[in-house]
Design an enzyme around this catalytic site. Structure first.
Site, PDB file in Angstrom:
ATOM      1  N   ASP A  25      26.371 -26.329   0.453  1.00 20.82           N
ATOM      2  CA  ASP A  25      25.610 -27.521   0.200  1.00 20.82           C
ATOM      3  C   ASP A  25      26.329 -28.684  -0.706  1.00 20.82           C
ATOM      4  O   ASP A  25      26.997 -28.096  -1.587  1.00 20.82           O
ATOM      5  CB  ASP A  25      23.995 -27.388  -0.035  1.00 20.82           C
ATOM      6  CG  ASP A  25      23.039 -28.406  -0.053  1.00 20.82           C
ATOM      7  OD1 ASP A  25      23.333 -29.398   0.627  1.00 20.82           O
ATOM      8  OD2 ASP A  25      22.106 -28.423  -0.471  1.00 20.82           O
ATOM      9  N   ASN A  27      28.075 -31.800   0.324  1.00 19.91           N
ATOM     10  CA  ASN A  27      29.126 -32.330   0.589  1.00 19.91           C
ATOM     11  C   ASN A  27      28.729 -34.004   0.631  1.00 19.91           C
ATOM     12  O   ASN A  27      29.798 -34.633   0.157  1.00 19.91           O
ATOM     13  CB  ASN A  27      29.461 -32.104   2.079  1.00 19.91           C
ATOM     14  CG  ASN A  27      30.077 -30.647   2.145  1.00 19.91           C
ATOM     15  OD1 ASN A  27      30.415 -29.936   1.110  1.00 19.91           O
ATOM     16  ND2 ASN A  27      30.460 -30.393   3.435  1.00 19.91           N
ATOM     17  N   ARG A  29      26.354 -35.562  -1.335  1.00 19.53           N
ATOM     18  CA  ARG A  29      26.594 -35.918  -2.578  1.00 19.53           C
ATOM     19  C   ARG A  29      27.800 -36.141  -3.423  1.00 19.53           C
ATOM     20  O   ARG A  29      27.910 -36.976  -4.042  1.00 19.53           O
ATOM     21  CB  ARG A  29      25.485 -34.916  -3.637  1.00 19.53           C
ATOM     22  CG  ARG A  29      23.869 -35.419  -3.261  1.00 19.53           C
ATOM     23  CD  ARG A  29      23.305 -34.012  -3.629  1.00 19.53           C
ATOM     24  NE  ARG A  29      22.937 -33.224  -2.518  1.00 19.53           N
ATOM     25  CZ  ARG A  29      22.381 -32.061  -2.820  1.00 19.53           C
ATOM     26  NH1 ARG A  29      21.627 -31.695  -3.813  1.00 19.53           N
ATOM     27  NH2 ARG A  29      22.404 -31.251  -1.733  1.00 19.53           N
ATOM     28  N   ARG A  38      30.341 -40.274   3.557  1.00 20.77           N
ATOM     29  CA  ARG A  38      29.920 -38.712   3.746  1.00 20.77           C
ATOM     30  C   ARG A  38      30.998 -37.935   4.250  1.00 20.77           C
ATOM     31  O   ARG A  38      30.991 -36.784   3.756  1.00 20.77           O
ATOM     32  CB  ARG A  38      28.682 -38.447   4.326  1.00 20.77           C
ATOM     33  CG  ARG A  38      27.415 -39.135   3.925  1.00 20.77           C
ATOM     34  CD  ARG A  38      26.152 -39.104   4.703  1.00 20.77           C
ATOM     35  NE  ARG A  38      25.826 -37.447   4.906  1.00 20.77           N
ATOM     36  CZ  ARG A  38      25.299 -36.954   4.233  1.00 20.77           C
ATOM     37  NH1 ARG A  38      24.838 -37.249   2.967  1.00 20.77           N
ATOM     38  NH2 ARG A  38      25.057 -35.666   4.328  1.00 20.77           N
ATOM     39  N   HIS A  42      32.751 -33.869   3.380  1.00 16.96           N
ATOM     40  CA  HIS A  42      32.704 -32.791   4.484  1.00 16.96           C
ATOM     41  C   HIS A  42      34.393 -32.367   4.333  1.00 16.96           C
ATOM     42  O   HIS A  42      34.413 -31.064   4.680  1.00 16.96           O
ATOM     43  CB  HIS A  42      32.386 -33.016   5.937  1.00 16.96           C
ATOM     44  CG  HIS A  42      30.863 -33.554   6.043  1.00 16.96           C
ATOM     45  ND1 HIS A  42      30.038 -32.632   5.469  1.00 16.96           N
ATOM     46  CD2 HIS A  42      30.191 -34.644   6.588  1.00 16.96           C
ATOM     47  CE1 HIS A  42      28.526 -33.154   5.526  1.00 16.96           C
ATOM     48  NE2 HIS A  42      28.760 -34.297   6.033  1.00 16.96           N
ATOM     49  N   ASN A  73      21.199 -29.702  11.992  1.00 14.16           N
ATOM     50  CA  ASN A  73      22.305 -30.741  11.749  1.00 14.16           C
ATOM     51  C   ASN A  73      22.607 -31.530  12.845  1.00 14.16           C
ATOM     52  O   ASN A  73      23.301 -32.700  12.557  1.00 14.16           O
ATOM     53  CB  ASN A  73      23.481 -30.138  11.312  1.00 14.16           C
ATOM     54  CG  ASN A  73      23.559 -29.614   9.851  1.00 14.16           C
ATOM     55  OD1 ASN A  73      24.122 -28.748   9.275  1.00 14.16           O
ATOM     56  ND2 ASN A  73      22.507 -30.233   8.818  1.00 14.16           N
ATOM     57  N   TRP A  74      22.059 -31.480  14.063  1.00 10.88           N
ATOM     58  CA  TRP A  74      22.297 -32.234  15.164  1.00 10.88           C
ATOM     59  C   TRP A  74      21.368 -33.565  14.834  1.00 10.88           C
ATOM     60  O   TRP A  74      21.987 -34.521  15.590  1.00 10.88           O
ATOM     61  CB  TRP A  74      21.784 -31.396  16.408  1.00 10.88           C
ATOM     62  CG  TRP A  74      22.539 -30.287  17.177  1.00 10.88           C
ATOM     63  CD1 TRP A  74      22.157 -29.092  16.932  1.00 10.88           C
ATOM     64  CD2 TRP A  74      24.042 -30.243  17.357  1.00 10.88           C
ATOM     65  NE1 TRP A  74      23.400 -28.221  17.455  1.00 10.88           N
ATOM     66  CE2 TRP A  74      24.268 -28.964  17.761  1.00 10.88           C
ATOM     67  CE3 TRP A  74      25.091 -31.317  17.388  1.00 10.88           C
ATOM     68  CZ2 TRP A  74      25.634 -28.485  18.267  1.00 10.88           C
ATOM     69  CZ3 TRP A  74      26.285 -31.053  18.037  1.00 10.88           C
ATOM     70  CH2 TRP A  74      26.725 -29.648  18.381  1.00 10.88           C
ATOM     71  N   SER A 201      16.804 -22.265   3.364  1.00  9.90           N
ATOM     72  CA  SER A 201      17.252 -23.167   4.547  1.00  9.90           C
ATOM     73  C   SER A 201      17.417 -22.008   5.949  1.00  9.90           C
ATOM     74  O   SER A 201      18.380 -22.604   6.585  1.00  9.90           O
ATOM     75  CB  SER A 201      18.358 -23.902   4.348  1.00  9.90           C
ATOM     76  OG  SER A 201      18.148 -24.719   3.131  1.00  9.90           O
TER      77      SER A 201
HETATM   78  C1  FPP Z   1      26.257 -29.615   3.545  1.00  6.23           C
HETATM   79  O1  FPP Z   1      26.273 -30.795   2.941  1.00  6.23           O
HETATM   80  C2  FPP Z   1      27.256 -29.281   4.457  1.00  6.23           C
HETATM   81  C3  FPP Z   1      27.128 -29.344   5.890  1.00  6.23           C
HETATM   82  C4  FPP Z   1      26.084 -29.900   6.596  1.00  6.23           C
HETATM   83  C5  FPP Z   1      27.972 -29.009   6.735  1.00  6.23           C
HETATM   84  C6  FPP Z   1      29.066 -27.806   6.108  1.00  6.23           C
HETATM   85  C7  FPP Z   1      30.554 -28.159   6.492  1.00  6.23           C
HETATM   86  C8  FPP Z   1      31.666 -27.972   5.904  1.00  6.23           C
HETATM   87  C9  FPP Z   1      32.029 -27.307   4.934  1.00  6.23           C
HETATM   88  C10 FPP Z   1      33.034 -28.727   6.298  1.00  6.23           C
HETATM   89  C11 FPP Z   1      33.441 -28.133   8.008  1.00  6.23           C
HETATM   90  C12 FPP Z   1      33.205 -26.648   7.786  1.00  6.23           C
HETATM   91  C13 FPP Z   1      34.230 -25.964   8.315  1.00  6.23           C
HETATM   92  C14 FPP Z   1      33.909 -24.340   8.484  1.00  6.23           C
HETATM   93  C15 FPP Z   1      35.695 -26.271   8.572  1.00  6.23           C
HETATM   94  P1  FPP Z   1      25.314 -32.081   2.978  1.00  6.23           P
HETATM   95  O2  FPP Z   1      25.948 -33.027   4.074  1.00  6.23           O
HETATM   96  O3  FPP Z   1      23.812 -31.403   3.372  1.00  6.23           O
HETATM   97  O4  FPP Z   1      25.400 -32.288   1.477  1.00  6.23           O
HETATM   98  P2  FPP Z   1      24.117 -33.211   0.711  1.00  6.23           P
HETATM   99  O5  FPP Z   1      22.807 -32.419   0.729  1.00  6.23           O
HETATM  100  O6  FPP Z   1      24.693 -33.784  -0.677  1.00  6.23           O
HETATM  101  O7  FPP Z   1      23.981 -34.527   1.660  1.00  6.23           O
END
Ligand code: FPP
Length: 244
Positions: A25, A27, A29, A38, A42, A73-74, A201
């Site tokens: 979690d 990415n 932020r 964003r 990722h 996430n979709w 989650s």
């Molecule tokens: C959460 O960050 C992360 C995700 C929804 C996806 C995880 C994906 C990756 C690490 C990259 C690709 C994966 C692979 C296996 C190559 P968030 O976007 O919910 O962060 P936030 O809560 O700070 O907004």
């Protein structure tokens, strides 16, 4: 006392630790803090995946399960979903050789029929080609929901009972576990969550029963080898004090 060096060469795994699961979690932020889109978060998060998988393999972990994309996430903006799918594709294609050479079995768990064809094809091919590997199982939870996977497992049991191939008396924890996408894997010993939130989650609700929970304020793109070793060291200390 068992300690893992976070600086020097990799130490041994804590005894009794076989399966680590991670809620990746933060990415978004991470990117926001840097004034970046964003997707840059990722992208850097995908680099963390590479480093953590490599470290886990070197340590000799049996199973690593990563929450890469939830059913929810979709609902994110199309551009973000497309960017995540591209990163998944890149990961599967670019890491293919290393995964195979290191004896890693790659598994996708979740409702993967929802994934676009261009991701699904190389993913299923790698799953198939790595199926015989037994050094470590890397499970990517994709389009995954924990309650959804439980409901699907229950449906399977019900179908087998109605077909007559299973009797109700034979249903127990083991028969149910065997109908989950994580069938055959050891139970999760350690659940790690980055970015500080104290929530599970909808991730592996059955499989994490009894797992230790380690939450770090680090955002996922900042999580790498040292952070994984710190989590394992905390696990080792905790099990030494409180027992496995
Ligand atoms: C959460 O960050 C992360 C995700 C929804 C996806 C995880 C994906 C990756 C690490 C990259 C690709 C994966 C692979 C296996 C190559 P968030 O976007 O919910 O962060 P936030 O809560 O700070 O907004």
């Amino acid at each position: 006392m068992i300690r893992l060096s976070v600086m020097g060469s990799l130490a041994q795994l804590p005894p009794g630790l076989h399966h680590v699961a991670i809620i990746m979690d933060g990415n978004g932020r991470w990117a926001q803090q840097k004034g970046l889109p964003r997707l840059a978060g990722h992208k850097q998060g995908a680099q963390s995946v590479r480093e953590v998988v490599r470290t886990a393999r070197k340590l000799g972990l049996s199973a690593l399960t990563l929450y890469a994309f939830s059913e929810q996430n979709w609902e994110r903006p199309l551009e973000e979903v497309q960017g995540l799918m591209q990163l998944l594709f890149d990961y599967v294609v670019e890491e293919r050789e290393e995964i195979l050479q290191n004896g890693i079995r790659l598994k996708a768990i979740g409702n993967i029929s929802r994934l676009p064809e261009f991701v699904l094809r190389p993913l299923l091919k790698l799953e198939q080609d790595s199926a015989h590997n037994d050094n470590m199982t890397l499970s990517l939870a994709l389009s995954y929901g924990g309650q959804e996977s439980l409901a699907q497992g229950m449906r399977r049991l019900a179908e087998e009972v109605s077909e007559g191939s299973l009797s109700v008396e034979d249903i127990d924890e083991a028969t149910f576990s065997a109908r989950l996408p994580t069938a055959g894997l050891p139970k999760v010993d350690l659940l790690i969550r980055t970015s500080g939130e104290l929530r599970t989650s909808n991730f592996l609700p059955w499989e994490t029963t009894g797992a230790r929970f380690y939450v770090t304020p680090l955002l996922w793109p900042d999580f790498g080898k040292d952070a994984l070793l710190a989590a394992l060291a905390a696990y080792a200390e905790e099990t030494e004090v409180r027992g496995p």
